[in-house]
Design an enzyme around this catalytic site. Structure first.
Site, PDB file in Angstrom:
ATOM      1  N   SER A   1       0.844  -1.190   0.000  1.00  0.00           N
ATOM      2  CA  SER A   1       0.000   0.000   0.000  1.00  0.00           C
ATOM      3  C   SER A   1       0.880   1.241   0.000  1.00  0.00           C
ATOM      4  O   SER A   1       2.023   1.216   0.484  1.00  0.00           O
ATOM      5  CB  SER A   1      -0.910   0.016   1.230  1.00  0.00           C
ATOM      6  OG  SER A   1      -0.227   0.530   2.363  1.00  0.00           O
ATOM      7  N   ASP A   2       0.363   2.332  -0.570  1.00  0.00           N
ATOM      8  CA  ASP A   2       1.023   3.606  -0.326  1.00  0.00           C
ATOM      9  C   ASP A   2       0.756   3.979   1.135  1.00  0.00           C
ATOM     10  O   ASP A   2      -0.177   3.460   1.774  1.00  0.00           O
ATOM     11  CB  ASP A   2       0.514   4.679  -1.292  1.00  0.00           C
ATOM     12  CG  ASP A   2       1.569   5.755  -1.549  1.00  0.00           C
ATOM     13  OD1 ASP A   2       2.476   5.923  -0.700  1.00  0.00           O
ATOM     14  OD2 ASP A   2       1.504   6.423  -2.583  1.00  0.00           O
ATOM     15  N   TYR A   3       1.571   4.862   1.662  1.00  0.00           N
ATOM     16  CA  TYR A   3       1.492   5.182   3.083  1.00  0.00           C
ATOM     17  C   TYR A   3       0.096   5.696   3.463  1.00  0.00           C
ATOM     18  O   TYR A   3      -0.386   6.686   2.905  1.00  0.00           O
ATOM     19  CB  TYR A   3       2.536   6.228   3.437  1.00  0.00           C
ATOM     20  CG  TYR A   3       3.943   5.691   3.660  1.00  0.00           C
ATOM     21  CD1 TYR A   3       4.358   4.491   3.112  1.00  0.00           C
ATOM     22  CD2 TYR A   3       4.855   6.396   4.438  1.00  0.00           C
ATOM     23  CE1 TYR A   3       5.635   4.014   3.332  1.00  0.00           C
ATOM     24  CE2 TYR A   3       6.138   5.929   4.666  1.00  0.00           C
ATOM     25  CZ  TYR A   3       6.526   4.737   4.112  1.00  0.00           C
ATOM     26  OH  TYR A   3       7.805   4.255   4.331  1.00  0.00           O
TER      27      TYR A   3
END
Length: 775
Positions: free
Chosen positions: A305-307
């Protein structure tokens, strides 16, 4: 899970020596054996990461491993999937201390988790490891200007060597977004506006990071393609905004670089993007992450996932929410079903994994499917068998003079000459008494976003002084401010005071009047173009003119009557028409990394002949957007009272010498739809200096079942020639250069005439044509 062989067991249960601990066994078999031994809680732990929480769970205030914190935080023995950015512990660690820290953390998880599963350490490596002592090379947008895949591969291999020596295993790089809106603050992170160029450099970056993917030594690491997908054309140019494109455009423009990097270079990891496509956020998009990525393309790695992006499926108040999930539990379920293997950067939504499985919302088999590839790469990286690094070696590697030389070469190749009337450049030190180096970017660090603190960082002023020595007096003045301070990390952006700026301009005029030539370093800085990651941390712009009083500074310098050479720095194209009209020479430098000053001085004084080409078009104004070159035939029809052309087109760049292209021919000039041909063109250096030209091939389908762009880059070649030297460049043209998604959404080559254009930029005036018949 069917790709893994069954676990080896004895009649009484598992064998005495676990198969997964036997380095002689195939990695796939070890995964299957380990998974069969894992509890639900241990599987969920592998899908989680800590980053800022290192400070409370793993390290002390000085960035040293804290065993008491670790034992308290991980007392359950379930382990952990990843640790984010160990280099930023304690405010930032040099190579030796980072290597010591990763060794200590790794030893803890191997010895204090029930099954001894190691962690993966990930780092940001956009243009060098973003850490103290990491070698910092030009931003990707500047690398795009090199049109040099071999250079890009060497740079990321260098970074892989440095990061792996310090204990890292995964780079959250490369960015293979196609940047189609200069208002977007993350343009600097991309290789430009063209999918073919982005794909070629993206493939090179992955090969640099991963090598052959065997990881036989500790010099390579996992590459992470991001941001999947279509992050580079957000609505309004605002980071994370919706992307409104058709499936055909999505596939042909935005997905193509990802597909090439996976199928040609074997990229192991992909990061999902913050944005939505057709109403579906990427972290909840099963069609994107399962059907296309895994099903169509055969991707067998893992998606990160992106942050905080899984949280955003619900609502993240400090930035935005998609509101497709009622709460974090539902966000967790959506991401798992979509195929997101691990949540970065902290345990958050995926804290609910065990609860959701026990409640029957998720099947444990879903977790098995997502955990398995992450375990597989831990085995293939050798982390179960030989996980530690040598701190002395880490310190030696980051101090490599060869790495510094490579960073300088990249900076030199990236500089792009847009105008050179006179010619003013190159400057001859023998004819100069004084050079005035003026401007807010003349004597500051110019690294751009996602940067560390390199051992060397040479400003424009320092580089020029080093080049001319005592032979030429170098004068300096800031001229005006862009923003106060200008740090990428500072949330608040404070513009300079107009009265103070005008006082500085007056002082700069007094300095410049003493000189024979003015080198004026202007543009943007790390605050005026950056990732807008929160409502209080903006980086996208509604205007593309120079910030502050820089245009006034330009006009004041021109009014001195001295020749003015503009060096334009920053992360995005700017609408610099008034600057171009006023001064005789302009170089676009983007962000050149730690060797900025040396590279700029080399070009200014003719030690280096600039050969960079624009990887993204320069607009005349915001009102001219979009300005990307590969538009449809009905676009760019014209404006009342204004031109529709870019100020400078994609692929444009001048040299201190001249080149002539001639004798363009095809062999053969007619092929079947599944056939191939070759285009040849003769290239001659017609000037008086050795130089490099980037020969570019564009293709247009004349008549097609759906509309096609007026031209698309389908090949390029860097050619370096001595004065008077000639060579022949060959482009192989295969079905993949001609195919597209037709009226039935089938990827085919349609019979008919194709216009093949070869030249020195995407501008029509710079291209020569031949016709290929597909029959």
């Amino acid at each position: 899970m069917s790709e893994f062989p069954p676990t080896q067991q004895t009649p009484s249960g598992f064998e005495d020596r676990p198969l997964y601990r036997d380095a002689r066994q195939p990695a796939e078999a070890r995964v299957q054996d380990l998974l069969a031994r894992m509890t639900l809680e241990e599987k969920a732990a592998q899908m989680q990461c800590v980053w800022n929480e290192k400070a409370t769970t793993l390290v002390d205030a000085d960035g040293r491993f804290d065993p008491d914190k670790a034992r308290a935080a991980f007392a359950d023995g379930h382990g952990l999937g990843q640790v984010g950015r160990p280099s930023d512990a304690g405010g930032g660690l040099g190579a030796r201390r980072q290597a010591e820290l990763t060794n200590a953390i790794q030893r803890f998880f191997l010895e204090h988790s029930r099954l001894g599963i190691p962690v993966i350490f990930h780092e940001e490596c956009l243009h060098g490891q973003a850490a103290p002592e990491g070698t910092s090379f030009p931003q990707p947008i500047a690398l795009g200007a090199t049109f040099d895949p071999d250079l890009v591969e060497a740079l990321y291999a260098m970074t892989a060597r440095e990061a792996r020596a310090r204990g890292a295993h995964q780079a959250l790089t490369p960015v293979v977004d196609v940047a189609r809106d200069p208002r977007w603050g993350r343009v600097e992170e991309t290789f430009g506006e063209d999918p073919y160029l982005v794909a070629r450099l993206g493939v090179a970056a992955v090969r640099g990071f991963q090598g052959d993917g065997a990881f036989r030594d500790k010099t390579r690491l996992i590459a992470t393609l991001k941001h999947f997908a279509a992050h580079g054309q957000p609505e309004g140019g605002m980071n994370c905004g919706p992307v409104n494109v058709s499936e055909r455009e999505l596939r042909e423009v935005f997905l193509m670089p990802f597909k090439r990097a996976i199928q040609e270079a074997g990229a192991i990891s992909v990061m999902a993007s913050y944005n939505e496509i057709d109403g579906v956020p990427s972290h909840a998009n099963r069609w994107l992450l399962r059907d296309v990525l895994r099903g169509e393309w055969g991707f067998d790695g893992f998606v990160v996932s992106d942050y905080y992006a899984i949280w955003e499926l619900h609502d993240r108040p400090d930035t935005h929410g998609h509101h497709v999930a009622a709460d974090k539990k539902e966000a967790c379920a959506l991401a798992v079903r979509a195929g997101v293997n691990i949540e970065l950067p902290e345990p958050d939504c995926y804290r609910h994994l065990v609860e959701l499985v026990r409640a029957g919302v998720l099947d444990e088999a879903m977790l098995d499917e997502l955990v398995a590839p992450m375990l597989l790469w831990k085995f293939r990286l050798g982390l179960f068998d030989d996980p530690y690094v040598d701190p002395e070696e880490a310190e030696r590697v980051v101090r490599s003079e060869a790495h510094r030389a490579l960073a300088r070469r990249a900076a030199e190749e990236a500089i792009t000459l847009l105008k050179n009337d006179g010619p003013v450049l190159p400057l001859d030190p023998a004819r100069l008494r004084r050079v005035a180096v003026i401007g807010p970017n003349a004597h500051r660090s110019l690294l751009g976003g996602y940067s560390g603190r390199p051992l060397h960082d040479v400003s424009v002023l320092d580089g020029i002084r080093a080049r001319v020595g005592e032979t030429v007096e170098v004068l300096y003045h800031e001229g005006c401010t862009i923003t106060v301070g200008g740090s990428w990390n500072d949330d608040e952006v404070v513009l300079g005071d107009p009265e103070e700026d005008r006082r500085l301009i007056a002082e700069a005029v007094a300095v410049a009047e003493q000189a024979d030539v003015i080198v004026l370093a202007i543009g943007g800085n790390e605050q005026t173009s950056r990732e807008a990651w929160a409502r209080n941390h903006m980086g996208d712009r509604a205007r593309l003119d120079l910030v502050g009083r820089q245009q006034e500074l330009v006009e004041a310098m021109v009014a001195t009557g001295k020749p003015v050479v503009v060096l334009l720095f920053g992360g995005r194209p700017l609408a610099i028409g008034p600057v171009v009209d006023a001064v005789p020479a302009v170089c676009v430098c983007w962000y050149l990394g730690q060797e900025t000053g040396h590279a700029v001085a080399g070009v200014l004084f003719g030690d280096v002949n600039p050969g960079g080409k624009l990887p993204i078009s320069f607009p005349r104004s915001v009102g001219h957007l979009p300005v990307f070159y590969n538009h449809k035939p009905s676009a760019r029809r014209g404006y009342l009272f204004d031109e529709a052309t870019p100020l400078f087109p994609f692929g444009f760049g001048l040299s201190y010498t001249t080149f002539a292209l001639s004798n363009v021919r095809l062999d053969p000039d007619a092929i079947p739809p599944d056939g191939s041909t070759r285009l040849y063109v003769d290239v001659t250096n017609t000037g008086s200096r050795a130089g490099t030209e980037v020969v570019q091939l564009y293709i247009r389908d004349r008549v097609s079942s759906v509309t096609r762009p007026v031209k698309e880059l389908r090949g390029f070649a860097r050619v370096t020639l001595d004065p008077g030297e000639r060579t022949t460049v060959r482009f192989d043209i295969t079905p993949e250069h001609l195919a597209f998604y037709d009226i039935h959404m089938e990827y085919v080559v349609e019979p008919g005439d194709f216009l093949l254009m070869v030249g020195t930029s995407s501008r029509d005036a710079d291209l020569q044509h031949v016709t290929l018949r597909v029959v």
